[in-house]
Design an enzyme around this catalytic site. Sequence first.
Site, PDB file in Angstrom:
ATOM      1  CG  ASP A 258      -1.773   1.187   1.351  1.00 39.45           C
ATOM      2  OD1 ASP A 258      -2.668   1.332   0.498  1.00 39.45           O
ATOM      3  OD2 ASP A 258      -1.557   1.999   2.280  1.00 39.45           O
ATOM      4  CD  GLU A 282      -2.340   2.616  -3.512  1.00 34.77           C
ATOM      5  OE1 GLU A 282      -3.457   3.145  -3.665  1.00 34.77           O
ATOM      6  OE2 GLU A 282      -1.715   2.663  -2.436  1.00 34.77           O
TER       7      GLU A 282
END
Length: 479
Positions: A258, A282
Amino acid sequence: MKMNFKSIVLLSTLAIGGFSCNNFLEQEENGIPAHEPKANLNMQVTHHDGAPFQTNESSNQRYYDSPGGPVMMQAFYWDVPAGGEWWNTVKGKLENWSNQGVGSIWLPPASKAQNGPFSMGYDPMDYFDFGDYDQMGSTETRFGSGPELRSLIGEAHSQNMEVYADIVLNHNSGGQLEANPYTGTDTWTKFEPASGKFFRTYNDFHPNLDANNDEGVFGGFPDLSHVKGYVQDWLWKSNESVGKYYKNDVGFDGWRFDYVKGFGPWVVKEWMNNVGGFAVGELWDGNANTLKWWVDNTDRTSSAFDFAAYYAMKSAFDGNDLNALNNDMLWKKDSYRAVTFVANHDTDEIWNKHLAYAYILTHEGYPCLFYRDYEDWLDRGMMDNLLWIHKSFATGNTSILHVDNDEYIARRNGYNGNPGLVVYINNSDNWQERWIPTNWSNRQIKDYTGHSNWEPWTQGGTWVKIQCPPKSFSIWSTK
């Protein structure tokens, strides 16, 4: 990472040589021949407009190695139902997903977070509590209990599917107040998790004696300092680390990192070199060069979500200019490290999703489906048909044959005896026809979507005329 609003990304380049995504990369990059595809079992089902779709026939056929390679499923969406039933819900979907060619699932952050039974997991507090300890207002997480998570992972493995953990390494939440000599204020940086593992203080966050900051801070949360040896030991280095516990004890096969804008790509590189598995980051950036830079600086230990392809598809399919598909994308620069996607829990902006899924499931990269698109919003027959086409024919590198404002035609050139395919996307209001060059000489071809009933023969020079209905697509290969 979910923002504070609801918004209104390899393997399929060559024939897959083994189930594991990492084995795939190792084998194909070293030139080891892929397995021959298993026998095709197929039947015809009917689309809502009466056109036949080609799909997999077997109701108990688990995911198997196929020419086009696996597809990932994002197995959640923002604000899935609370109450501790999500792990069981996903478990109940696995057999069907596997039957259709999904080879991996990406789960939301599984550990206990500050908001306890209501948290989507992106405010992590105790990395070792999967719903086993009474803290932060509950024992179970929003998604369920630790035993239910392990049962889900076990079922996925029995279906020959890999399971990827969503890992939030940038920041923590849910600590207690303590006096912080580096800020001169009280900060929420004292963590005493009930699992008894990875206690943290102000020394483990920014600023500290070794570093004032790193690449990014998210939402004002305490920002973990990855240069600290103590933090490195607990996250990836020691035998008791988060990464090794998740992989060796819980059974996760890989990672979705993330908000990687918040720390250097060296962090992912170190994690991967110490823990292993599959990885995708990400990096929310629409510049293909930036995505490639990040992948390269992980020493290519990680893939990245192809946000460049995402924004190009939005411009092409919603902006009504398919010339945008000529834009640079990560899959064009490094198809082995590009995870392509149409929507996710953070961003769901593309309206013409049927065209976007036709694009990612026929092109290079590792396609990722969004749970709600597959389960709730889009035509299931269309999606299963595209999955069948992907695993049957989406092989070889890509040649773009024609692009204009309304039409896009590309050819996958096949590999290891697989014929590949031709995809025709038509965003106009009328049927379109076009002569195109193929790799097939004197062969009969057909549209495996059933949108066209033509079954023409290619000429000796490989040219053939194909057609496509308005606002739709057709996908062609040999009979």
